[in-house]
Scaffold this motif. Sequence first.
Motif, PDB file in Angstrom:
ATOM      1  N   GLY A 126      10.478   2.751  -2.667  1.00  0.00           N
ATOM      2  CA  GLY A 126       9.905   1.812  -2.902  1.00  0.00           C
ATOM      3  C   GLY A 126      10.537   0.270  -2.790  1.00  0.00           C
ATOM      4  N   CYS A 127       9.687  -0.779  -3.063  1.00  0.00           N
ATOM      5  CA  CYS A 127      10.485  -1.981  -2.972  1.00  0.00           C
ATOM      6  C   CYS A 127      11.312  -2.277  -4.061  1.00  0.00           C
ATOM      7  N   THR A 128      12.265  -3.069  -3.629  1.00  0.00           N
ATOM      8  CA  THR A 128      13.268  -3.381  -4.902  1.00  0.00           C
ATOM      9  C   THR A 128      12.671  -4.614  -5.442  1.00  0.00           C
TER      10      THR A 128
ATOM     11  N   VAL B 166      -2.003   0.361  -1.007  1.00  0.00           N
ATOM     12  CA  VAL B 166      -0.958   0.722  -0.210  1.00  0.00           C
ATOM     13  C   VAL B 166      -0.173  -0.537  -0.245  1.00  0.00           C
ATOM     14  N   CYS B 167       1.003  -0.438  -0.716  1.00  0.00           N
ATOM     15  CA  CYS B 167       1.804  -1.506  -0.637  1.00  0.00           C
ATOM     16  C   CYS B 167       2.121  -1.849   0.924  1.00  0.00           C
ATOM     17  N   PRO B 168       1.945  -3.108   1.499  1.00  0.00           N
ATOM     18  CA  PRO B 168       2.007  -3.288   2.717  1.00  0.00           C
ATOM     19  C   PRO B 168       3.604  -3.255   3.240  1.00  0.00           C
ATOM     20  N   GLU B 169       4.466  -3.366   2.092  1.00  0.00           N
ATOM     21  CA  GLU B 169       5.980  -3.400   2.500  1.00  0.00           C
ATOM     22  C   GLU B 169       6.614  -2.206   2.533  1.00  0.00           C
ATOM     23  N   CYS B 170       6.352  -1.206   1.603  1.00  0.00           N
ATOM     24  CA  CYS B 170       6.894   0.092   1.687  1.00  0.00           C
ATOM     25  C   CYS B 170       6.122   1.389   1.802  1.00  0.00           C
ATOM     26  N   GLY B 171       4.811   1.026   1.755  1.00  0.00           N
ATOM     27  CA  GLY B 171       3.705   2.056   2.073  1.00  0.00           C
ATOM     28  C   GLY B 171       3.471   2.894   0.826  1.00  0.00           C
TER      29      GLY B 171
ATOM     30  N   ARG C 229       0.502  -4.923  -7.712  1.00  0.00           N
ATOM     31  CA  ARG C 229       2.045  -4.866  -7.819  1.00  0.00           C
ATOM     32  C   ARG C 229       2.344  -3.738  -7.315  1.00  0.00           C
ATOM     33  N   CYS C 230       3.393  -3.653  -6.521  1.00  0.00           N
ATOM     34  CA  CYS C 230       4.015  -2.564  -5.918  1.00  0.00           C
ATOM     35  C   CYS C 230       4.635  -1.711  -6.925  1.00  0.00           C
ATOM     36  N   ALA C 231       4.695  -0.496  -7.105  1.00  0.00           N
ATOM     37  CA  ALA C 231       5.011   0.454  -8.104  1.00  0.00           C
ATOM     38  C   ALA C 231       6.564   0.621  -8.134  1.00  0.00           C
TER      39      ALA C 231
END
Length: 385
Positions: free
Chosen positions: A31-33, A76-81, A21-23
């Motif tokens: 970061g992702c919202t 690594v989150c593919p959306e926000c890196g 899960r993205c942090a």
Amino acid sequence: MPSITCPYCFATVERERIAFRCAGSPGRGPGCTPRLDERLAAYTGSAAAASLPPVFGPPEPPARLRIGRAPARRAVCPECGQTTARRACPECHNPLPAAYCETPGKIVALVGAKNSGKSTYIAVLLHELSHRIGAELGTSLVACDDRTIERYKRDFHRPLFGERRLLPATASAVTTPRDPLVYLLTRTRRRRLRQRDMSLTLVLFDTAGEDLRSRDVTDLHLRYLAAADAIIFLVDPVELKTGNGDPDGDPVNVIARVTELLRAGRDVPHGRRLPVPAAVALTKIDALPLDGALRRHPERSDVLDLDDREAVHEQVRALLHDWQAGELDRYLGHEYAEYGLFGVSALGGVPRDGAVGTGGIRPYRVEDPLLWLLYRFGMLDEARG
Ligand SMILES: Nc1nc2c(ncn2[C@@H]2O[C@H](COP(=O)(O)OP(=O)(O)OP(=O)(O)O)[C@@H](O)[C@H]2O)c(=O)[nH]1
Ligand SMILES: [Mg+2]
Ligand SMILES: [Zn+2]
Ligand SMILES: [Zn+2]
């Protein structure tokens, strides 16, 4: 391929498949919202706690490295890196603690008939584990998700320890969907110069007694029982002695019913004994006139005292025979390769008018079933006398 069992949905997950899960954005960086996590919302039955940064699959290792490679601890989150170390079940999106992913813990299930004392036992056992017993045992108890922390406080700790009120009867899962309280109990064993952490996952479904009857057993509950590595049955001794009324609330029927579910879930044919250790505990023993081993306070809880264990087991067995419940003892002997008989009191005194008695909450031997299971799982040493 090593796999783990998700302690929330009980799916078998190969370690390579564990999701992340993205942090999110903890203060700095883009970061992702948070957004609605539909899988998690479907699991918890509420969208409120399911607004979180997204879950994504594990990173693809290059093909030539795939074999024998340890699963990634970070991705690594593919959306926000951003890099994240938060792992999640790919099926239900609940968090999977790092320690659990590395050394798959044992799942301990707890069941009992209506009014047998399950909710009270859960409240007191968890309290003891995070205070006195935990300190003596050298264990740490960590809730695996925020909902567990909130629910324990709201539904167990505050009413019983804060307001000293008895807990209300648990509502049926038919009307109120319920997910388990999940804790990781970790113990560091030191042997000479080596030390090793071992963990046990306590998955506590606070069921309404009536839900264990028959047709009402939910699908999630069936999977819970199928995945359990050990089981604690709670039995109200008064119910056992007097055996009044409702055959569905009868402790022997409930144990037999759950035993059938365990067999079905693990494909163990009749005639072969179940390999799952069963701890069968009489609750509310403060209400019984007792002598012998059950009256003595065990001296240590950092080892399993085998003399005490045998004495308690024999005393409870004798009580069962006195109460014409010897059938239960014989049944357990037929069905389980290993079972232990216990006597516990969560409150330590008889409650009055819906409140804890004047002496306060004085738990007695509540840890015994757990110490026995820790010993069985090689997490605790034995001692004599
Ligand atoms: N004397 C004594 N009574 C207890 C103890 N623990 C529970 N009780 C009594 O048993 C009642 C039921 O306890 P609960 O913990 O609510 O039982 P439960 O198994 O969760 O019941 P359901 O949720 O309805 O299935 C309590 O209201 C108390 O009156 C104990 O340690 N000693
Ligand atoms: Mg209850
Ligand atoms: Zn899951
Ligand atoms: Zn992200």
